[in-house]
Scaffold this motif. Structure first.
Motif, PDB file in Angstrom:
ATOM      1  N   SER A 158      61.756  30.469  42.266  1.00  0.00           N
ATOM      2  CA  SER A 158      62.625  29.493  42.916  1.00  0.00           C
ATOM      3  C   SER A 158      61.901  28.881  44.099  1.00  0.00           C
ATOM      4  N   HIS A 159      62.426  27.765  44.587  1.00  0.00           N
ATOM      5  CA  HIS A 159      61.819  27.080  45.722  1.00  0.00           C
ATOM      6  C   HIS A 159      62.886  26.797  46.762  1.00  0.00           C
ATOM      7  N   ARG A 160      62.727  27.407  47.927  1.00  0.00           N
ATOM      8  CA  ARG A 160      63.674  27.218  49.041  1.00  0.00           C
ATOM      9  C   ARG A 160      65.112  27.431  48.578  1.00  0.00           C
ATOM     10  N   LEU A 161      65.344  28.566  47.974  1.00  0.00           N
ATOM     11  CA  LEU A 161      66.659  28.842  47.394  1.00  0.00           C
ATOM     12  C   LEU A 161      67.630  29.365  48.441  1.00  0.00           C
ATOM     13  N   SER A 162      68.868  28.873  48.380  1.00  0.00           N
ATOM     14  CA  SER A 162      69.970  29.404  49.178  1.00  0.00           C
ATOM     15  C   SER A 162      71.217  29.270  48.328  1.00  0.00           C
ATOM     16  N   ALA A 163      71.449  30.281  47.491  1.00  0.00           N
ATOM     17  CA  ALA A 163      72.539  30.216  46.525  1.00  0.00           C
ATOM     18  C   ALA A 163      73.512  31.369  46.746  1.00  0.00           C
ATOM     19  N   LEU A 164      74.695  31.242  46.169  1.00  0.00           N
ATOM     20  CA  LEU A 164      75.742  32.273  46.229  1.00  0.00           C
ATOM     21  C   LEU A 164      76.108  32.652  47.664  1.00  0.00           C
ATOM     22  N   TYR A 172      80.720  37.900  45.803  1.00  0.00           N
ATOM     23  CA  TYR A 172      80.688  36.522  45.307  1.00  0.00           C
ATOM     24  C   TYR A 172      81.187  36.512  43.872  1.00  0.00           C
ATOM     25  N   GLU A 173      82.094  35.576  43.560  1.00  0.00           N
ATOM     26  CA  GLU A 173      82.623  35.473  42.204  1.00  0.00           C
ATOM     27  C   GLU A 173      82.594  34.026  41.745  1.00  0.00           C
ATOM     28  N   CYS A 174      82.114  33.824  40.512  1.00  0.00           N
ATOM     29  CA  CYS A 174      82.091  32.476  39.948  1.00  0.00           C
ATOM     30  C   CYS A 174      82.073  32.587  38.430  1.00  0.00           C
ATOM     31  N   GLN A 175      83.177  32.173  37.797  1.00  0.00           N
ATOM     32  CA  GLN A 175      83.257  32.195  36.340  1.00  0.00           C
ATOM     33  C   GLN A 175      82.532  31.008  35.720  1.00  0.00           C
ATOM     34  N   ALA A 176      82.478  29.912  36.431  1.00  0.00           N
ATOM     35  CA  ALA A 176      81.842  28.697  35.910  1.00  0.00           C
ATOM     36  C   ALA A 176      80.332  28.876  35.786  1.00  0.00           C
ATOM     37  N   GLN A 177      79.738  28.118  34.885  1.00  0.00           N
ATOM     38  CA  GLN A 177      78.288  28.207  34.694  1.00  0.00           C
ATOM     39  C   GLN A 177      77.549  27.491  35.810  1.00  0.00           C
ATOM     40  N   LYS A 216      85.348  33.071  46.109  1.00  0.00           N
ATOM     41  CA  LYS A 216      85.169  32.254  44.919  1.00  0.00           C
ATOM     42  C   LYS A 216      84.273  31.057  45.203  1.00  0.00           C
ATOM     43  N   CYS A 217      83.512  30.683  44.188  1.00  0.00           N
ATOM     44  CA  CYS A 217      82.648  29.518  44.320  1.00  0.00           C
ATOM     45  C   CYS A 217      83.496  28.242  44.332  1.00  0.00           C
ATOM     46  N   PRO A 218      82.973  27.121  44.856  1.00  0.00           N
ATOM     47  CA  PRO A 218      83.758  25.882  44.945  1.00  0.00           C
ATOM     48  C   PRO A 218      84.273  25.396  43.592  1.00  0.00           C
TER      49      PRO A 218
END
Length: 272
Positions: A158-164, A172-177, A216-218
């Motif tokens: 990854s490059h400069r990642l800031s996820a979840l 962290y919960e996210c059902q969506a892909q 939950k994720c947005p």
């Protein structure tokens, strides 16, 4: 001299063995009703310190010879995260790691998590995030790669990642892909990581094998709002109808009890 070193060496071996015994890793993917979803747990000192549930698939481009054996064409390998994968983990106060390997280490996924503080309008707050992803794959492996040109091992990062990004103390919960792009050492090709049905917590787990309150994720929040909004609007509309009927009923009773005054003045002499 050798006799003096022996007790120290034995102590180090004992400490290393104790440390290894105190850390446990468990692949609980068999408990998931979804065959594409994996469950990983890291425990230290008999306490869960990292939990991760997700379905993952990699889309990896690679080169093969065209039918004329002169030109190169790009094919695509769809590589799912297999059940029964081997795993390793590392828990820390501010840094944690999860390493997953499958198909005799032809594929290895490493996830790096970081917890840090930020100054906000509400004051200092702590968050954790997925800060780095590394995926190693071997194009000599024949299950997903067919006749790759110059086969061998490659690494995608990854490059400069800031996820979840999640508040500290929550999962962290996210059902969506979700799609995360990685850059491969194979001619800078773009490797796509597809994540879905995600539930992860790499820090501050308070109960063994139990996630803390979810964040939950947005996308999930928006989908939940889209699902509940028609119900809320229906309830509001029903309430408005009920109130309108009540007002009409009260108004009708009040007007029915009033004396009807004739509009024709000639009828006044018959009143009284």
């Amino acid at each position: 001299m050798a006799g003096g070193r022996l007790p120290g060496l034995l102590f180090l071996l004992h400490a290393a063995a104790r440390l290894a015994a105190e850390q446990e890793v468990e692949n609980l993917s068999g408990l998931s009703p979804n065959p594409e979803k994996d469950i990983f747990v890291v425990r230290e000192n008999r306490t869960t310190c990292l939990m991760a549930e997700f379905a993952a698939k990699f889309i990896v481009p690679y080169d093969v010879w065209a039918s004329n054996y002169v030109d190169l064409i790009t094919e695509q390998a769809d590589i799912p995260l297999s059940r029964g994968a081997e795993m390793k983990g590392k828990c820390g106060t501010n840094e944690s790691e999860l390493e997953i390997s499958w198909l005799e280490q032809a594929y290895t996924l490493k996830l790096f998590f970081l917890k840090e503080g930020h100054n906000t309008s509400r004051g200092p707050e702590a968050f954790w995030r997925l800060s780095r992803i590394q995926f190693t794959y071997d194009t000599t492996e024949r299950t997903y790669f067919k006749d790759a040109v110059s086969p061998g091992k490659h690494t995608a990062n990854s490059h400069r990642l800031s996820a979840l990004v999640t508040p500290a103390g929550k999962s962290y919960e996210c059902q969506a892909q979700q799609t995360i792009s990685l850059i491969s050492s194979d001619h800078q090709k773009s490797v796509q990581l597809l994540l879905s049905e995600v539930r992860i917590q790499p820090f501050d787990i308070t109960a063994d094998f139990v996630f803390s309150e979810e964040h939950k994720c947005p996308v999930d929040q928006r989908e939940q709002l889209e699902e509940t909004l028609p119900l809320i609007l229906g309830l509001i509309l029903g309430l408005v109808i009920v109130i309108t009927l009540c007002i009409y009923h009260i108004h009708h009773k009040l007007t029915a009890n009033q004396v009807q005054i004739p509009r024709d003045r000639s009828q006044y002499k018959h009143m009284g």
